[in-house]
Design a protein around this motif. Sequence first.
Motif, PDB file in Angstrom:
ATOM      1  N   ALA A  70       3.273  -1.544   3.567  1.00 54.70           N
ATOM      2  CA  ALA A  70       3.834  -1.198   2.255  1.00 54.70           C
ATOM      3  C   ALA A  70       4.777  -0.005   2.370  1.00 54.70           C
ATOM      4  O   ALA A  70       5.855   0.014   1.759  1.00 54.70           O
ATOM      5  N   ARG A  71       4.376   0.980   3.139  1.00 58.57           N
ATOM      6  CA  ARG A  71       5.260   2.142   3.342  1.00 58.57           C
ATOM      7  C   ARG A  71       6.577   1.711   3.991  1.00 58.57           C
ATOM      8  O   ARG A  71       7.656   2.191   3.627  1.00 58.57           O
ATOM      9  N   LEU A  72       6.474   0.790   4.937  1.00 60.20           N
ATOM     10  CA  LEU A  72       7.664   0.269   5.608  1.00 60.20           C
ATOM     11  C   LEU A  72       8.601  -0.401   4.603  1.00 60.20           C
ATOM     12  O   LEU A  72       9.822  -0.197   4.625  1.00 60.20           O
ATOM     13  N   ALA A  73       8.029  -1.194   3.702  1.00 56.10           N
ATOM     14  CA  ALA A  73       8.830  -1.904   2.705  1.00 56.10           C
ATOM     15  C   ALA A  73       9.545  -0.941   1.760  1.00 56.10           C
ATOM     16  O   ALA A  73      10.745  -1.081   1.492  1.00 56.10           O
ATOM     17  N   VAL A  74       8.812   0.041   1.249  1.00 56.07           N
ATOM     18  CA  VAL A  74       9.391   0.969   0.267  1.00 56.07           C
ATOM     19  C   VAL A  74      10.445   1.857   0.927  1.00 56.07           C
ATOM     20  O   VAL A  74      11.516   2.117   0.336  1.00 56.07           O
ATOM     21  N   THR A  98      13.749 -10.533   1.875  1.00 54.32           N
ATOM     22  CA  THR A  98      13.237  -9.563   2.841  1.00 54.32           C
ATOM     23  C   THR A  98      11.718  -9.482   2.694  1.00 54.32           C
ATOM     24  O   THR A  98      11.194  -9.489   1.575  1.00 54.32           O
ATOM     25  N   THR A  99      11.027  -9.402   3.821  1.00 54.25           N
ATOM     26  CA  THR A  99       9.566  -9.384   3.756  1.00 54.25           C
ATOM     27  C   THR A  99       8.977  -8.537   4.877  1.00 54.25           C
ATOM     28  O   THR A  99       9.613  -8.346   5.916  1.00 54.25           O
ATOM     29  N   VAL A 100       7.786  -8.028   4.624  1.00 53.01           N
ATOM     30  CA  VAL A 100       6.987  -7.415   5.677  1.00 53.01           C
ATOM     31  C   VAL A 100       6.067  -8.520   6.199  1.00 53.01           C
ATOM     32  O   VAL A 100       5.189  -8.996   5.479  1.00 53.01           O
ATOM     33  N   ALA A 101       6.318  -8.941   7.430  1.00 55.34           N
ATOM     34  CA  ALA A 101       5.633 -10.107   7.970  1.00 55.34           C
ATOM     35  C   ALA A 101       4.321  -9.726   8.648  1.00 55.34           C
ATOM     36  O   ALA A 101       4.294  -8.875   9.536  1.00 55.34           O
ATOM     37  N   GLN A 102       3.268 -10.364   8.201  1.00 57.73           N
ATOM     38  CA  GLN A 102       2.011 -10.281   8.925  1.00 57.73           C
ATOM     39  C   GLN A 102       2.074 -11.228  10.127  1.00 57.73           C
ATOM     40  O   GLN A 102       2.729 -12.272  10.059  1.00 57.73           O
ATOM     41  N   PRO A 103       1.369 -10.919  11.212  1.00 56.75           N
ATOM     42  CA  PRO A 103       1.287 -11.865  12.336  1.00 56.75           C
ATOM     43  C   PRO A 103       0.256 -12.944  12.007  1.00 56.75           C
ATOM     44  O   PRO A 103      -0.879 -12.910  12.489  1.00 56.75           O
TER      45      PRO A 103
END
Length: 331
Positions: free
Chosen positions: A164-168, A285-290
């Motif tokens: 979440a921090r990465l996304a913001v 754009t997304t923060v991808a989980q493995p």
Amino acid sequence: MATIRDVAQLSGVSVSTVSRVLNKSGYVNQETEHKVNLAIQTLQYEPSAVARGLASKRSRTIALILSNMMNPFFPELARAVEEVARTFGYTVFFGSSDDQADKEQAYIEIFRQRYVDGIIFSSHTLGMEEALRLNSSHIPYIVLDRAPSDEVCSVVRSNNRAGARLAVQHLLDRGCSKIAHIYGPQGIRTAQERLRGYEDIVKHLPWYSPSLLIPGNFLLDGGITAAEQMMERHPDVDGVFVGNDLMAVGVLKSLLRMGIQVPEQVAICGFDGIQLTEATEPEITTVAQPIYELGALATRLLIQKINGEAVANSLHELDVTLIPRASTRKD
């Protein structure tokens, strides 16, 4: 089709003796074992996997209880579990709880009766009481993502707060000056951690307000409604971190309906990394989980538990990756 009774009759022994030979349990002398095996070959008898499971209480099956099959995240996860389980010689039974505790309880009981060797939970509704009951009944299980406590069970999940921090931070780096967060159910730890990660970055900024936090319930329709509420409350918002990709698709649809350009007026970043985010226009754009690695690790840990190997009740947390796409590209 030959039955176990046919084998017993042909070999001149009891059904229980045939069962001991099949399950390699209890003493059978070599001559009798040879007679039984010869009868099996002659009759081309194939023992039922269910019957052998009832005898040995091992079935070479595992169960996967999912939260909501309508979210593409879960079928992708299920594919990983099924593929890895198969390499170890296991079959997977699937159940979808639809976020209903009574439905999950029903599945647990069904899987117990089928003598599944272990269970993977990827659902919202496993509570502390049920986790402790599973511990006391010695049914091996692993929790994917959403555990009542890291201390009572083995948990496999992504680093949601860091993601979440990465996304913001990505939205800030793209020039956004007022960022909202559409969040999932706060009874779910995943959603809690993503909200906390958002607040880690923005809570000290002068424009931050609790009214920038809007519930979306991790659903597509929730994202649509939340986007409308967001623009009513804060028409000057120019960025939104959405707690999962399914809601992000709903947010995009809603903003475009309102005539709001993405990303020129509002940039969007989701979370999960499901393939659906590549099918939208613009791509999200997304923060991808493995996702595959999560399912694979949970399956390997469960099979270790089934085999009696020591697996500590601990947290196995995997890293996430930001995938920038057109929904945040303001160039």
